[in-house]
Design a protein around this motif. Structure first.
Motif, PDB file in Angstrom:
ATOM      1  N   UNK A   5       0.833  -1.197   0.000  1.00 30.13           N
ATOM      2  CA  UNK A   5       0.000   0.000   0.000  1.00 30.13           C
ATOM      3  C   UNK A   5       0.868   1.246   0.000  1.00 30.13           C
ATOM      4  N   UNK A   6       0.416   2.236  -0.751  1.00 27.74           N
ATOM      5  CA  UNK A   6       1.116   3.517  -0.847  1.00 27.74           C
ATOM      6  C   UNK A   6       0.114   4.639  -0.695  1.00 27.74           C
ATOM      7  N   UNK A   7       0.613   5.787  -0.336  1.00 29.91           N
ATOM      8  CA  UNK A   7      -0.237   6.964  -0.203  1.00 29.91           C
ATOM      9  C   UNK A   7      -0.476   7.271   1.262  1.00 29.91           C
ATOM     10  N   UNK A   8      -1.538   7.957   1.538  1.00 27.04           N
ATOM     11  CA  UNK A   8      -1.807   8.335   2.909  1.00 27.04           C
ATOM     12  C   UNK A   8      -1.066   9.587   3.288  1.00 27.04           C
ATOM     13  N   UNK A   9      -0.971   9.798   4.595  1.00 28.20           N
ATOM     14  CA  UNK A   9      -0.321  11.001   5.090  1.00 28.20           C
ATOM     15  C   UNK A   9      -1.331  11.914   5.760  1.00 28.20           C
ATOM     16  N   UNK A  10      -0.951  13.157   5.870  1.00 30.95           N
ATOM     17  CA  UNK A  10      -1.781  14.146   6.557  1.00 30.95           C
ATOM     18  C   UNK A  10      -2.560  14.958   5.538  1.00 30.95           C
ATOM     19  N   UNK A  11      -3.852  15.080   5.755  1.00 28.27           N
ATOM     20  CA  UNK A  11      -4.704  15.851   4.863  1.00 28.27           C
ATOM     21  C   UNK A  11      -5.721  16.618   5.691  1.00 28.27           C
ATOM     22  N   UNK A  12      -6.112  17.775   5.224  1.00 27.43           N
ATOM     23  CA  UNK A  12      -7.092  18.574   5.943  1.00 27.43           C
ATOM     24  C   UNK A  12      -8.503  18.058   5.690  1.00 27.43           C
ATOM     25  N   UNK A  13      -9.360  18.270   6.634  1.00 28.75           N
ATOM     26  CA  UNK A  13     -10.766  17.896   6.473  1.00 28.75           C
ATOM     27  C   UNK A  13     -11.336  18.562   5.223  1.00 28.75           C
ATOM     28  N   UNK A  14     -12.090  17.791   4.479  1.00 32.05           N
ATOM     29  CA  UNK A  14     -12.632  18.278   3.226  1.00 32.05           C
ATOM     30  C   UNK A  14     -11.733  18.025   2.033  1.00 32.05           C
ATOM     31  N   UNK A  15     -10.525  17.606   2.305  1.00 32.72           N
ATOM     32  CA  UNK A  15      -9.562  17.365   1.237  1.00 32.72           C
ATOM     33  C   UNK A  15      -9.669  15.970   0.656  1.00 32.72           C
ATOM     34  N   UNK A  16      -8.722  15.664  -0.229  1.00 32.62           N
ATOM     35  CA  UNK A  16      -8.720  14.391  -0.935  1.00 32.62           C
ATOM     36  C   UNK A  16      -7.365  13.718  -0.828  1.00 32.62           C
ATOM     37  N   UNK A  17      -7.384  12.426  -1.006  1.00 27.57           N
ATOM     38  CA  UNK A  17      -6.151  11.656  -1.024  1.00 27.57           C
ATOM     39  C   UNK A  17      -6.421  10.368  -1.779  1.00 27.57           C
ATOM     40  N   UNK A  18      -5.371   9.790  -2.353  1.00 28.48           N
ATOM     41  CA  UNK A  18      -5.536   8.533  -3.065  1.00 28.48           C
ATOM     42  C   UNK A  18      -4.546   7.505  -2.547  1.00 28.48           C
ATOM     43  N   UNK A  19      -5.064   6.356  -2.244  1.00 29.19           N
ATOM     44  CA  UNK A  19      -4.224   5.231  -1.830  1.00 29.19           C
ATOM     45  C   UNK A  19      -4.072   4.268  -3.002  1.00 29.19           C
ATOM     46  N   UNK A  20      -2.910   3.658  -3.078  1.00 29.90           N
ATOM     47  CA  UNK A  20      -2.643   2.653  -4.102  1.00 29.90           C
ATOM     48  C   UNK A  20      -2.213   1.366  -3.427  1.00 29.90           C
ATOM     49  N   UNK A  21      -2.547   0.260  -4.056  1.00 33.80           N
ATOM     50  CA  UNK A  21      -2.119  -1.044  -3.559  1.00 33.80           C
ATOM     51  C   UNK A  21      -1.591  -1.843  -4.736  1.00 33.80           C
ATOM     52  N   UNK A  22      -0.295  -2.083  -4.738  1.00 32.03           N
ATOM     53  CA  UNK A  22       0.327  -2.863  -5.803  1.00 32.03           C
ATOM     54  C   UNK A  22       0.292  -4.335  -5.420  1.00 32.03           C
ATOM     55  N   UNK A  23      -0.290  -5.143  -6.308  1.00 38.06           N
ATOM     56  CA  UNK A  23      -0.463  -6.566  -6.034  1.00 38.06           C
ATOM     57  C   UNK A  23       0.451  -7.398  -6.919  1.00 38.06           C
ATOM     58  N   UNK A  24       1.032  -8.442  -6.368  1.00 36.39           N
ATOM     59  CA  UNK A  24       1.915  -9.309  -7.138  1.00 36.39           C
ATOM     60  C   UNK A  24       1.902 -10.713  -6.562  1.00 36.39           C
ATOM     61  N   UNK A  25       2.445 -11.648  -7.308  1.00 34.78           N
ATOM     62  CA  UNK A  25       2.594 -13.006  -6.808  1.00 34.78           C
ATOM     63  C   UNK A  25       1.648 -14.018  -7.395  1.00 34.78           C
ATOM     64  N   UNK A  76      -1.707  -3.988 -12.248  1.00 34.05           N
ATOM     65  CA  UNK A  76      -1.931  -4.832 -11.069  1.00 34.05           C
ATOM     66  C   UNK A  76      -2.060  -4.001  -9.797  1.00 34.05           C
ATOM     67  N   UNK A  77      -2.830  -2.940  -9.901  1.00 30.45           N
ATOM     68  CA  UNK A  77      -2.933  -1.992  -8.795  1.00 30.45           C
ATOM     69  C   UNK A  77      -4.393  -1.670  -8.505  1.00 30.45           C
ATOM     70  N   UNK A  78      -4.686  -1.559  -7.234  1.00 25.95           N
ATOM     71  CA  UNK A  78      -6.008  -1.156  -6.777  1.00 25.95           C
ATOM     72  C   UNK A  78      -5.880   0.220  -6.132  1.00 25.95           C
ATOM     73  N   UNK A  79      -6.854   1.063  -6.373  1.00 26.29           N
ATOM     74  CA  UNK A  79      -6.821   2.426  -5.851  1.00 26.29           C
ATOM     75  C   UNK A  79      -8.013   2.679  -4.930  1.00 26.29           C
ATOM     76  N   UNK A  80      -7.814   3.593  -4.016  1.00 26.56           N
ATOM     77  CA  UNK A  80      -8.920   4.091  -3.205  1.00 26.56           C
ATOM     78  C   UNK A  80      -8.841   5.610  -3.236  1.00 26.56           C
ATOM     79  N   UNK A  81      -9.720   6.207  -4.001  1.00 24.47           N
ATOM     80  CA  UNK A  81      -9.803   7.662  -4.075  1.00 24.47           C
ATOM     81  C   UNK A  81     -10.701   8.134  -2.948  1.00 24.47           C
TER      82      UNK A  81
END
Length: 123
Positions: A5-25, A76-81
């Motif tokens: 999993x990648x992404x995350x961090x600090x964001x202000x309320x009302x803001x946006x962020x995107x997480x990524x998940x690279x899958x393999x194997x 091979x990636x899943x996202x969460x916007x």
């Protein structure tokens, strides 16, 4: 199977962020890819999932209309916007995978887990 999993961090309320998940194997046909989160002192909870084959998404009521799960088969990636973030969305977010089946939101049904990534939403 590895999920990173990648992404995350600090964001202000009302803001946006995107997480990524690279899958393999392995190939993920007939698999369900999911996102869960765990806030401090709380149980891990379902956020969203997506059928790898069909792309059909499933979202928890608490995030429906604000979060969107998607996948890119070629990468091979899943996202969460995540949009319109709220302080109560603050948690460690985990990606997970399982064979497609029932009880989509059940933590115990997921076979594979990635490391978590922290999302902090400040008010």
């Amino acid at each position: 199977v590895q999920l990173q999993a990648f992404g995350g961090g600090l964001v202000q309320a009302g803001g946006s962020s995107r997480l990524s998940c690279a899958a393999s194997g392995r190939t993920f046909n007939n698999y369900l890819m999911g996102w869960f989160r765990q806030a401090a002192g709380k149980e891990r909870e379902f956020v969203a999932a997506i059928s790898w084959s069909s792309g059909s998404p499933y979202h928890a009521d608490s995030v429906r209309g604000r979060f969107t799960i998607s996948r890119d088969i070629a990468k091979n990636t899943v996202y969460l916007q995540m949009n319109s973030l709220r302080p109560e969305d603050t948690a460690v977010y985990y990606c997970a995978a399982r064979r497609y089946g029932v009880r989509i939101a059940d933590v115990g049904e997921y076979e594979y887990w990635g490391q978590g990534t922290l999302v902090t939403v400040s008010s």
